[in-house]
Scaffold this active site. Sequence first.
Site, mmCIF file in Angstrom:
data_model
loop_
_atom_site.group_PDB
_atom_site.id
_atom_site.type_symbol
_atom_site.label_atom_id
_atom_site.label_comp_id
_atom_site.label_asym_id
_atom_site.label_seq_id
_atom_site.Cartn_x
_atom_site.Cartn_y
_atom_site.Cartn_z
ATOM 1 C CE LYS A 62 1.129 -18.565 -0.955
ATOM 2 N NZ LYS A 62 0.496 -19.868 -0.729
ATOM 3 C CG ASP B 217 -2.600 -20.658 0.660
ATOM 4 O OD1 ASP B 217 -2.005 -20.548 1.754
ATOM 5 O OD2 ASP B 217 -2.191 -21.418 -0.243
ATOM 6 C CG ASP C 11 -8.292 -4.734 1.615
ATOM 7 O OD1 ASP C 11 -9.228 -4.167 2.204
ATOM 8 O OD2 ASP C 11 -8.217 -4.827 0.373
ATOM 9 C CG ASP D 23 -14.042 -6.867 2.217
ATOM 10 O OD1 ASP D 23 -13.835 -6.027 3.121
ATOM 11 O OD2 ASP D 23 -14.468 -6.550 1.084
ATOM 12 C CE1 TYR E 152 -3.411 -2.786 0.704
ATOM 13 C CE2 TYR E 152 -4.616 -0.728 0.848
ATOM 14 C CZ TYR E 152 -4.603 -2.089 0.695
ATOM 15 O OH TYR E 152 -5.802 -2.754 0.531
HETATM 16 C C1 IPM Z 1 -10.553 -0.981 3.432
HETATM 17 C C2 IPM Z 1 -10.661 -0.534 2.007
HETATM 18 C C3 IPM Z 1 -9.448 0.330 1.643
HETATM 19 C C4 IPM Z 1 -8.227 -0.536 1.795
HETATM 20 C C5 IPM Z 1 -9.510 0.965 0.229
HETATM 21 C C6 IPM Z 1 -10.732 1.836 0.075
HETATM 22 C C7 IPM Z 1 -8.279 1.745 -0.104
HETATM 23 O O1 IPM Z 1 -10.817 -1.631 1.167
HETATM 24 O O2 IPM Z 1 -10.448 -0.122 4.319
HETATM 25 O O3 IPM Z 1 -10.583 -2.187 3.672
HETATM 26 O O4 IPM Z 1 -7.849 -1.273 0.878
HETATM 27 O O5 IPM Z 1 -7.619 -0.479 2.858
HETATM 28 MG MG MG Z 2 -11.093 -3.440 2.206
#
Ligand code: IPM
Ligand code: MG
Length: 350
Positions: free
Chosen positions: A185, A217, A241, A245, A134
């Site tokens: 990884k 993984d 990240d 999710d 990042y």
């Molecule tokens: C998160 C989002 C951000 C990230 C994006 C919007 C840059 O996906 O906060 O998880 O990748 O960190």
């Molecule tokens: Mg995210």
Amino acid sequence: MARVAVIPGDGVGLEVMREALRVLEPLNAASGLGLTFEHFDFGAERYLRTGVGLPPGQIDTFRRDHAAILFGAVGDPRVKDGAHAREILLGLRFGLDLYINLRPCRLYADRLSPLRGERAIDFVVFRENTEGQYNGIGGFLKAGTGDEVAIATEVNTRKGVERIIRAAFAWARCKGRKRVTLGDKSNAIPAHQLWLRTFREVAAEYPELEARHLYVDNLALQLVQRPESFEVIVTTNLFGDILTDLGAALVGGLGISASANLNPDSTPLFEPVHGSAPDIAGQGLVNPMAMLLTAALMLEELGHGGEAVRLERAVQQAILQGQVTRDLGGSLSTSEVTDAVLGYLGLRAG
Ligand code: IPM
Ligand code: MG
């Protein structure tokens, strides 16, 4: 007095922030928390008008004057490639050196999980937040041609890796958790051996905690098959990240996923994991719970643990009673969900 910088941002960020303040303001008054809220209009509108996402010097101002930043969401289809979102959100995370991205995944009601049966899912991800892929190092060669090369360099520093791993272990000890899992990884990316080595070194200082290492993984697979076996996960920026999710999906989705960006020596930033969701913005459809749970994380960090627990329980109560928005299978509007939460807090809906 603790000054809280409020940045609603774009899209549903504006709506969920309004709801958060409908709860925080009366809670602040009723419990005498001494918070003051200061609004900042950073986001797409201002960016399109001025070309500036985050004004120069703003990071220093936040660091100096504010106890916390409460953030909604940024992202707008009118801004190409999310340029302003990166400038603002990543600018704050990096500029304030908020190396801990703490994301709890807790299942408040079995019906919210896509997994079958009774579940006791309750883990926290410590996502490294200032390094990895990042950092923006890289670029394009021969862009737009058949020979195009796109490079993004992953950065892992000993200091950066060690501080997030330490944060995960320290948090686990403090909260009475028993197990910390590293996801990397290192079998395919030799640089990740730095993570594994550091993890083992730090783990030795916490003999009462079980330190488990999984390739990321396999971690993703086990997270779906045996989510109960995770308590604290520590991992890189990008893996974190993705895993958060996935973690959100296991417990009901982005509508209830909160996060805290922390560094004990800086001004913390609190944001729901969901983005600005322009497709549903402005219609009263967005679930305010992610933002309310994010506000609870902020209260805890500001030393108001009692109010934080009350707010989280009030959200859970609304979930258990089915007082939820569409994403959780209900039919309430954004503000009706907040009204329900206010009710469980014993506060009057304003
Ligand atoms: C998160 C989002 C951000 C990230 C994006 C919007 C840059 O996906 O906060 O998880 O990748 O960190
Ligand atoms: Mg995210």
